[in-house]
Design a protein around this motif. Structure first.
Motif, PDB file in Angstrom:
ATOM      1  N   PRO A   1      42.487  47.533  28.352  1.00 46.15           N
ATOM      2  CA  PRO A   1      42.173  46.254  27.713  1.00 46.15           C
ATOM      3  C   PRO A   1      43.151  45.178  28.190  1.00 46.15           C
ATOM      4  N   ARG A   2      42.717  43.934  28.138  1.00 49.34           N
ATOM      5  CA  ARG A   2      43.552  42.800  28.517  1.00 49.34           C
ATOM      6  C   ARG A   2      44.902  42.863  27.796  1.00 49.34           C
ATOM      7  N   PHE A   3      46.019  42.653  28.514  1.00 52.10           N
ATOM      8  CA  PHE A   3      47.351  42.761  27.906  1.00 52.10           C
ATOM      9  C   PHE A   3      47.550  41.663  26.859  1.00 52.10           C
TER      10      PHE A   3
ATOM     11  N   MET B   1      44.068  41.158  42.773  1.00 52.59           N
ATOM     12  CA  MET B   1      44.006  41.800  41.459  1.00 52.59           C
ATOM     13  C   MET B   1      44.184  40.788  40.325  1.00 52.59           C
ATOM     14  N   ASP B   2      43.695  41.150  39.128  1.00 57.56           N
ATOM     15  CA  ASP B   2      43.809  40.253  37.977  1.00 57.56           C
ATOM     16  C   ASP B   2      45.221  40.296  37.417  1.00 57.56           C
ATOM     17  N   ALA B   3      45.596  39.213  36.728  1.00 56.70           N
ATOM     18  CA  ALA B   3      46.957  39.125  36.200  1.00 56.70           C
ATOM     19  C   ALA B   3      47.071  39.708  34.800  1.00 56.70           C
ATOM     20  N   ASP B   4      45.952  40.158  34.224  1.00 59.02           N
ATOM     21  CA  ASP B   4      45.985  40.549  32.817  1.00 59.02           C
ATOM     22  C   ASP B   4      46.250  42.038  32.624  1.00 59.02           C
ATOM     23  N   LEU B   5      46.663  42.715  33.714  1.00 61.71           N
ATOM     24  CA  LEU B   5      46.969  44.149  33.696  1.00 61.71           C
ATOM     25  C   LEU B   5      45.750  45.021  33.425  1.00 61.71           C
ATOM     26  N   GLN B   6      44.556  44.443  33.595  1.00 64.86           N
ATOM     27  CA  GLN B   6      43.356  45.295  33.504  1.00 64.86           C
ATOM     28  C   GLN B   6      43.234  46.137  34.765  1.00 64.86           C
ATOM     29  N   HIS B   7      43.849  45.659  35.838  1.00 69.15           N
ATOM     30  CA  HIS B   7      43.889  46.422  37.081  1.00 69.15           C
ATOM     31  C   HIS B   7      45.274  47.050  37.199  1.00 69.15           C
TER      32      HIS B   7
END
Ligand code: UDP
Ligand code: MG
Length: 321
Positions: free
Chosen positions: A207-209, A101-107
């Motif tokens: 959206p990206r955090f 998973m991505d680290a930007d909290l989009q997931h």
């Protein structure tokens, strides 16, 4: 009704998280992720792949690891790209169940329990599909739509639309993926190629955090080319058909010209038709050569046999370092 037979919950779960300049997201990411992981598996590991970050992602990860020993860190020697970072994660993962998973909290981590439930029902792959791409820029949304349509028409594997790398995979799938030796890696395609029993959950892509996306228009274009050339030879073969069609037209036209000259005699004009056909065919030949070049470039990349990534240092579990 009889309760369907469920597998016990996974004894170990791995999250693979490729990170490039994600310092601003780490605290929020771990805060949301950890309670979810604790609730779904006996034990877990968060495998963070630092993909050549230039901010303080690595120091922050090391700090987070002091507080949470479930965090493992692979620090790559430079930026190798998300696909290489994911490959590194797949090779290092130890869990029975693995989720990139991505680290930007989009997931959102909150869909993980749903994914695990499907795994317990017997599925080996649980895809997470974005509910809509409404929040995205229209240009990115439409081009993504075209890409999936073209890709699925001409390639040997079907890549489900709007499904990224966020998915749950069983250990069997991971072992299968580890056997794929190619250097140029289009992970979404490789995941799809592996097959296995699949199902899907949906999620809302937030959206990206913090921070900015690493994928510009140009990088996405190259990513799309990568996807198509990795899984299809149609762009190579199509030239046979284009060439034969043009040759057939040329033959008919030649017969027409011959008859016309025989019946009406010679006539000199024809500059316009001559120059257009020369330019058109010249352009077409160059385009064909370009496609050949694209594939030769890929062969060149594969024969060099370079490693896909280099790990500078692996910060493993304390008892294993
Ligand atoms: N990423 C990476 N290496 C790169 C580019 C991106 O590891 O060269 C990671 C990034 O840190 C993030 C994930 O891949 O965790 C997705 O990237 P991003 O959010 O920039 O892409 P987008 O969501 O805009 O497609
Ligand atoms: Mg993102």
């Amino acid at each position: 009704m009889e309760q369907p037979l469920l597998k016990p919950r996974p004894s170990s779960l791995t999250i693979i998280c490729p990170m490039k300049n994600e310092a601003g997201n780490l605290a929020a990411f771990f805060t949301r992720l950890v309670p979810v992981l604790e609730s779904v598996a006996d034990t877990y590991e968060i495998l963070c792949i630092n993909d050549g970050s230039s901010d303080d992602t690595l120091p922050q990860l090391l700090l987070a690891r002091e507080h949470n020993p479930h965090i493992r860190i692979a620090d790559l020697s430079r930026n190798f790209g998300k696909e290489a970072a994911l490959t590194c994660g797949i090779e290092l993962a130890r869990g029975d169940v693995v989720i990139p998973m991505d680290a930007d909290l989009q997931h959102p981590p909150e869909v993980i329990p749903d994914m695990v439930r499907h795994w317990r029902e017997g599925f080996e792959v649980v895809l997470a599909k974005r509910q809509s791409r409404e929040e995205e820029h229209w240009a990115r949304r439409t081009t993504a739509g075209w890409f999936y349509r073209l890709q699925n028409k001409i390639s040997e594997v079907d890549i489900p639309a709007d499904v990224g790398d966020f998915r749950l995979m069983d250990r069997k799938v991971i072992e299968a993926l580890k056997r794929l030796p190619e250097r140029r890696r289009f992970m979404k395609g490789l995941f799809a190629w592996a097959g296995f029993r699949q199902t899907m959950v949906t999620f809302v892509c937030e959206p990206r955090f913090a921070g900015a996306s690493n994928f510009s228009g140009w990088r996405l274009w190259n990513f799309a080319l990568e996807g198509i050339t990795s899984f299809s030879t149609v762009p190579l073969r199509i030239w046979t058909y284009i060439g034969s069609t043009i040759a057939a037209f040329a033959l008919v036209y030649a017969i027409f010209l011959l008859l016309k000259t025989l019946i009406f005699g010679r006539d000199v004009p024809g500059y316009a038709s001559l120059i257009t056909s020369v330019l058109f065919l010249g352009g077409l030949q160059l385009a064909g050569l370009g496609v050949l070049g694209e594939y030769i470039g890929r062969i060149y990349g594969e024969v060099k046999q370079r490693p896909i990534y280099i790990v500078r240092e692996l910060y493993d579990f304390p008892d294993r370092t």
